[in-house]
Write a protein that holds these residues in place. Structure first.
Motif, PDB file in Angstrom:
ATOM      1  N   LEU A  25       0.798  -1.223  -0.415  1.00 35.23           N
ATOM      2  CA  LEU A  25       0.037  -0.378  -0.446  1.00 35.23           C
ATOM      3  C   LEU A  25       1.023   1.978  -0.002  1.00 35.23           C
ATOM      4  O   LEU A  25       1.981   1.128   0.467  1.00 35.23           O
ATOM      5  CB  LEU A  25      -0.803  -0.091   0.940  1.00 35.23           C
ATOM      6  N   PRO A  26       0.799   2.444  -1.133  1.00 35.88           N
ATOM      7  CA  PRO A  26       1.769   3.815  -0.549  1.00 35.88           C
ATOM      8  C   PRO A  26       0.790   4.087   0.159  1.00 35.88           C
ATOM      9  O   PRO A  26       0.270   4.368   0.619  1.00 35.88           O
ATOM     10  CB  PRO A  26       1.168   3.955  -1.780  1.00 35.88           C
ATOM     11  N   THR A  27       2.012   4.568   1.043  1.00 34.43           N
ATOM     12  CA  THR A  27       2.303   5.523   1.952  1.00 34.43           C
ATOM     13  C   THR A  27       2.053   7.328   1.196  1.00 34.43           C
ATOM     14  O   THR A  27       1.697   8.131   2.381  1.00 34.43           O
ATOM     15  CB  THR A  27       2.686   5.415   2.863  1.00 34.43           C
ATOM     16  N   ASP A  28       2.981   7.576  -0.087  1.00 35.95           N
ATOM     17  CA  ASP A  28       2.286   8.587  -0.343  1.00 35.95           C
ATOM     18  C   ASP A  28       1.428   9.354  -1.610  1.00 35.95           C
ATOM     19  O   ASP A  28       0.473   7.876  -1.612  1.00 35.95           O
ATOM     20  CB  ASP A  28       3.997   9.180  -0.948  1.00 35.95           C
ATOM     21  N   VAL A  29       1.557   9.852  -2.234  1.00 35.45           N
ATOM     22  CA  VAL A  29       0.275  10.723  -2.859  1.00 35.45           C
ATOM     23  C   VAL A  29       1.085   9.886  -4.105  1.00 35.45           C
ATOM     24  O   VAL A  29       1.803   9.967  -5.228  1.00 35.45           O
ATOM     25  CB  VAL A  29       0.085  11.835  -2.731  1.00 35.45           C
ATOM     26  N   VAL A  30      -0.356   9.222  -5.290  1.00 40.14           N
ATOM     27  CA  VAL A  30      -0.811   8.373  -6.526  1.00 40.14           C
ATOM     28  C   VAL A  30      -1.134   9.057  -7.048  1.00 40.14           C
ATOM     29  O   VAL A  30      -1.892   9.963  -7.251  1.00 40.14           O
ATOM     30  CB  VAL A  30      -0.670   7.222  -6.464  1.00 40.14           C
ATOM     31  N   ASP A  31      -0.312   9.136  -8.310  1.00 39.86           N
ATOM     32  CA  ASP A  31      -1.449   9.763  -9.397  1.00 39.86           C
ATOM     33  C   ASP A  31      -3.169   9.814  -9.913  1.00 39.86           C
ATOM     34  O   ASP A  31      -3.752  10.159 -10.114  1.00 39.86           O
ATOM     35  CB  ASP A  31      -0.847  10.194 -11.170  1.00 39.86           C
ATOM     36  N   VAL A  32      -3.491   7.794  -9.567  1.00 37.32           N
ATOM     37  CA  VAL A  32      -4.106   7.804 -10.326  1.00 37.32           C
ATOM     38  C   VAL A  32      -4.211   6.573  -9.583  1.00 37.32           C
ATOM     39  O   VAL A  32      -3.676   5.528  -9.134  1.00 37.32           O
ATOM     40  CB  VAL A  32      -4.655   6.964 -12.013  1.00 37.32           C
ATOM     41  N   LEU A  33      -5.437   6.424  -8.999  1.00 37.44           N
ATOM     42  CA  LEU A  33      -5.838   5.057  -8.624  1.00 37.44           C
ATOM     43  C   LEU A  33      -6.962   3.688  -9.223  1.00 37.44           C
ATOM     44  O   LEU A  33      -8.289   5.133  -9.289  1.00 37.44           O
ATOM     45  CB  LEU A  33      -6.301   5.421  -6.987  1.00 37.44           C
ATOM     46  N   ILE A  34      -6.601   2.957  -9.510  1.00 36.67           N
ATOM     47  CA  ILE A  34      -8.014   2.707 -10.685  1.00 36.67           C
ATOM     48  C   ILE A  34      -8.792   1.233  -9.777  1.00 36.67           C
ATOM     49  O   ILE A  34      -7.935   0.330  -9.526  1.00 36.67           O
ATOM     50  CB  ILE A  34      -7.233   1.794 -11.908  1.00 36.67           C
ATOM     51  N   VAL A  35      -9.751   1.792  -9.546  1.00 34.14           N
ATOM     52  CA  VAL A  35     -10.349   0.886  -8.932  1.00 34.14           C
ATOM     53  C   VAL A  35     -11.368  -0.370  -9.965  1.00 34.14           C
ATOM     54  O   VAL A  35     -11.948  -0.066 -10.945  1.00 34.14           O
ATOM     55  CB  VAL A  35     -11.605   1.175  -8.051  1.00 34.14           C
ATOM     56  N   GLY A  36     -10.686  -1.560  -9.162  1.00 30.20           N
ATOM     57  CA  GLY A  36     -11.180  -3.041 -10.841  1.00 30.20           C
ATOM     58  C   GLY A  36      -9.801  -3.252 -11.641  1.00 30.20           C
ATOM     59  O   GLY A  36      -9.217  -2.372 -12.100  1.00 30.20           O
ATOM     60  N   GLY A  37      -9.695  -4.180 -10.704  1.00 31.75           N
ATOM     61  CA  GLY A  37      -8.575  -5.119 -11.909  1.00 31.75           C
ATOM     62  C   GLY A  37      -9.031  -6.560 -13.103  1.00 31.75           C
ATOM     63  O   GLY A  37      -8.847  -7.319 -13.123  1.00 31.75           O
ATOM     64  N   LEU A  63      -7.637 -10.240 -10.139  1.00 30.80           N
ATOM     65  CA  LEU A  63      -7.696  -9.944 -11.057  1.00 30.80           C
ATOM     66  C   LEU A  63      -8.710 -11.188 -12.019  1.00 30.80           C
ATOM     67  O   LEU A  63      -8.438 -11.618 -12.016  1.00 30.80           O
ATOM     68  CB  LEU A  63      -6.691  -9.937 -12.185  1.00 30.80           C
ATOM     69  N   CYS A  64      -9.390 -10.439 -12.752  1.00 28.87           N
ATOM     70  CA  CYS A  64     -10.495 -11.303 -13.939  1.00 28.87           C
ATOM     71  C   CYS A  64     -11.785 -11.731 -12.932  1.00 28.87           C
ATOM     72  O   CYS A  64     -12.391 -12.291 -13.480  1.00 28.87           O
ATOM     73  CB  CYS A  64      -9.825 -12.413 -15.287  1.00 28.87           C
ATOM     74  N   PHE A  65     -11.148 -11.147 -11.419  1.00 26.70           N
ATOM     75  CA  PHE A  65     -12.441 -11.459 -11.608  1.00 26.70           C
ATOM     76  C   PHE A  65     -13.943 -12.187 -11.443  1.00 26.70           C
ATOM     77  O   PHE A  65     -14.808 -12.710 -11.238  1.00 26.70           O
ATOM     78  CB  PHE A  65     -12.733 -11.915 -10.109  1.00 26.70           C
ATOM     79  N   GLY A  66     -14.243 -11.231 -12.650  1.00 29.97           N
ATOM     80  CA  GLY A  66     -15.357 -10.304 -12.845  1.00 29.97           C
ATOM     81  C   GLY A  66     -16.129 -11.044 -14.163  1.00 29.97           C
ATOM     82  O   GLY A  66     -15.371 -11.727 -14.690  1.00 29.97           O
ATOM     83  N   THR A  67     -16.711 -10.036 -14.731  1.00 28.03           N
ATOM     84  CA  THR A  67     -16.404 -10.212 -16.286  1.00 28.03           C
ATOM     85  C   THR A  67     -15.804 -10.408 -17.602  1.00 28.03           C
ATOM     86  O   THR A  67     -16.204 -11.417 -18.501  1.00 28.03           O
ATOM     87  CB  THR A  67     -17.747  -9.057 -16.926  1.00 28.03           C
ATOM     88  N   THR A  68     -14.328  -9.929 -17.285  1.00 27.45           N
ATOM     89  CA  THR A  68     -13.212 -10.055 -17.625  1.00 27.45           C
ATOM     90  C   THR A  68     -13.361 -12.209 -17.721  1.00 27.45           C
ATOM     91  O   THR A  68     -12.453 -12.159 -18.696  1.00 27.45           O
ATOM     92  CB  THR A  68     -12.327  -9.558 -17.385  1.00 27.45           C
ATOM     93  N   ILE A 178      -9.755 -13.474 -28.988  1.00 33.53           N
ATOM     94  CA  ILE A 178      -8.836 -13.122 -27.775  1.00 33.53           C
ATOM     95  C   ILE A 178      -9.070 -14.417 -26.954  1.00 33.53           C
ATOM     96  O   ILE A 178      -9.828 -14.051 -26.584  1.00 33.53           O
ATOM     97  CB  ILE A 178      -8.587 -11.799 -27.226  1.00 33.53           C
ATOM     98  N   HIS A 179      -7.919 -14.695 -25.726  1.00 32.68           N
ATOM     99  CA  HIS A 179      -8.139 -15.794 -24.268  1.00 32.68           C
ATOM    100  C   HIS A 179      -7.880 -14.611 -23.539  1.00 32.68           C
ATOM    101  O   HIS A 179      -6.431 -13.545 -23.181  1.00 32.68           O
ATOM    102  CB  HIS A 179      -6.893 -16.521 -24.093  1.00 32.68           C
ATOM    103  N   PRO A 180      -9.193 -13.563 -22.745  1.00 34.88           N
ATOM    104  CA  PRO A 180      -9.343 -12.083 -22.479  1.00 34.88           C
ATOM    105  C   PRO A 180      -7.570 -12.172 -21.135  1.00 34.88           C
ATOM    106  O   PRO A 180      -7.307 -11.241 -20.082  1.00 34.88           O
ATOM    107  CB  PRO A 180     -10.611 -12.040 -22.343  1.00 34.88           C
ATOM    108  N   THR A 181      -7.894 -13.332 -20.143  1.00 33.62           N
ATOM    109  CA  THR A 181      -6.859 -13.566 -18.968  1.00 33.62           C
ATOM    110  C   THR A 181      -6.153 -13.418 -19.187  1.00 33.62           C
ATOM    111  O   THR A 181      -5.076 -12.983 -18.507  1.00 33.62           O
ATOM    112  CB  THR A 181      -8.143 -14.632 -18.087  1.00 33.62           C
TER     113      THR A 181
END
Length: 513
Positions: A25-37, A63-68, A178-181
């Motif tokens: 877990l980063p302790t400083d500020v990151v540029d972008v947090l992407i929610v969803g793998g 990763l890829c737990f959902g629709t992917t 394509i094979h998505p996973t």
């Protein structure tokens, strides 16, 4: 590899869960947090990291737990909303923008596969759409004319790649599959190699802050970021405008082997019924499979979801000499009210929170349109696709009828199906693997009996918008008919927009009281 259902998709087979190399877990500020793998989140993260930003991907599961992990993984230069409809509702320029976006998405797939030498069975394939009735022929002609005006590559076809009768057909060349996973896992490794961070089993909750700095509360701690991207099919949390503009549906798929090798199609094919059937071939791990999908319905609106598989299998066997049903699975997608996805600034929030939602049945293609659009909006502050796919758009004509129809149904679900009239005596009648919602002395209970005979009881009211869930027999999950949240048999959250699971009910205490 785990997925959000009890069935196993072809894309999970022989593939372990992704193992991140950097999960601190980063302790400083990151540029972008992407929610969803999934494929949208990982592709967006890679493009942003390549652009020089520091990014973190937070995935509530793996990763890829959902629709992917449950897609049929076809990459198209056309959408479920055809070019004729897009031209009617968004104008010629809108249709032309869609054609450019789909071409760029396909090119990005090809670029990644070549650049990173990804073994993911990517191949370009022609895609056929065929009409079987006079009404469909008329619709197909309009689709053809509008596709040409939009600049899409398309032509009439004298034959189709599947064994069925047809009256007329068109072909869109250079679509793909394509094979998505395998693809997503390879992109994830490249993202990490550039310094990106992937946090699995990290649920994102409340997001505070302002347009300069956001603070996201997660199950692993607080993450500070300048931007946040929701790549979760629908933004999680409290009621959002998109929850009423993107409507959850289930779709079913099978991967079967055939006795006759010559029956495997070399191209993609789609009929024109609603819901439509679609076909393609996938060769993976040395075996060929025919993939067929269809039987779509609104989430939690089909009481017997196993029957959807039965109907799909019957359809396949009418046309093919089936050797084995190797895999069957279902997945969820969200249908946009006006026919196009919502990609860009999240409605009702700060302008540094972005979203990708409402992909309809074109999620793999839209994933890369979204990644291109969102990364351009963050890196360059503009994108040629931002206006067309703007989640804050208001189209009183396009989608208005669909919006009213879908949301009258949502309102109905708020006030119906809350209480069954059955008594607690049905406990003894539940077979192993069976579930139902019952009422006991005014208390509504969602009951599931596992294969060992143990009862699991939860409150059937979805915590997101207080709709009553329904049981999905095929995937063994509690599904919300209003906005698509899904829960395991014992109430654990599988997919949002809810941020927490169903409340457990202690049956022993209930009986004592």
């Amino acid at each position: 590899m785990k997925r959000d259902g009890a069935t196993t998709s072809l894309w999970q087979h022989n593939l372990p869960d992704y193992q991140p190399q950097n999960s601190t877990l980063p302790t400083d500020v990151v540029d972008v947090l992407i929610v969803g793998g999934g494929i949208t989140g990982i592709t967006t993260a890679l493009l942003l990291q390549q652009g020089g930003l520091r990014c973190v991907v937070a995935e509530a599961q793996t990763l890829c737990f959902g629709t992917t992990g449950g897609t049929t993984s076809h990459i198209n230069s056309f959408f479920d909303t055809d070019y004729h409809t897009i031209r009617q509702d968004f104008g010629v320029e809108g249709a032309q923008t869609v054609a450019r976006a789909t071409r760029q998405a396909i090119e990005l797939f090809a670029h990644h596969v070549k650049t990173y030498n990804i073994d993911c069975e990517f191949s370009e394939r022609d895609a056929y759409v065929y009409a079987q009735t006079d009404e469909q022929v008329s619709q197909l002609n309009k689709m053809m004319e509008a596709s040409l005006e939009a600049g899409a590559y398309v032509a009439y076809a004298d034959s189709i790649p599947i064994p069925t009768d047809f009256q007329k057909a068109i072909v869109y060349p250079r679509n793909a599959q394509i094979h998505p996973t395998k693809y997503v896992f390879a992109l994830a490794k490249e993202f990490e190699a550039l310094g990106g961070v992937i946090l699995q089993n990290c649920t994102v909750g409340h997001v505070g802050g302002d347009e300069l700095m956001l603070e996201a509360e997660t199950s692993m701690g607080v993450i500070k970021a300048k931007y946040l991207v929701y790549a979760t099919h629908i933004p999680p949390g409290g009621i959002n405008l998109l929850h009423f503009r993107a409507h959850p549906y289930r779709s079913y798929a099978m991967a079967v082997t055939l006795n006759n090798e010559s029956q495997y199609p070399e191209s993609l094919a789609y009929n024109m019924y609603d819901p439509y059937y679609y076909y393609r071939t996938q060769e993976t791990d040395g075996r060929r499979y025919l993939i067929v999908g269809g039987e779509d319905h609104k989430t939690a609106h089909e009481e017997n979801t196993e029957a959807c598989f039965d109907r799909l299998e019957a359809h396949v066997r009418r046309h093919y000499d089936v050797k084995e049903i190797a895999f069957k699975w279902s997945s969820q997608y969200f249908e946009p009210s006006d026919g196009l996805a919502y990609i860009g600034l999240n409605p009702g929030t700060h302008d540094n929170i972005l979203v990708a939602a409402g992909y309809s049945g074109n999620g793999i293609t839209y994933s890369h349109i979204a990644a291109i659009t969102l990364s351009q909006m963050i890196l360059q502050k503009q994108s040629e696709y931002a206006t067309l796919f703007n989640p804050r758009r208001v189209k009183p004509i396009a989608g208005f009828t669909e919006f009213v129809k879908e949301n009258v149904d949502v309102v109905k679900e708020f006030f119906s199906k809350r209480f069954s009239q059955e008594e607690i005596a049905v406990l003894a009648d539940l077979a192993p693997g069976e579930a139902k919602v019952v009422k006991f002395e005014g208390e509504s209970i969602a009951l599931y009996k596992d294969e060992a005979g143990k009862l699991h009881a939860v409150d059937p009211i979805c915590p997101h918008a207080k709709c009553a869930v329904g049981w999905n027999r095929a995937e063994k999950s509690w599904d919300c008919p209003c906005h698509g949240s899904r829960f395991s048999p014992d109430g654990q959250l599988l997919t949002g927009p809810a941020r927490k699971g169903l409340e457990p009910i202690d049956l022993a205490k209930l009986m004592e009281s």
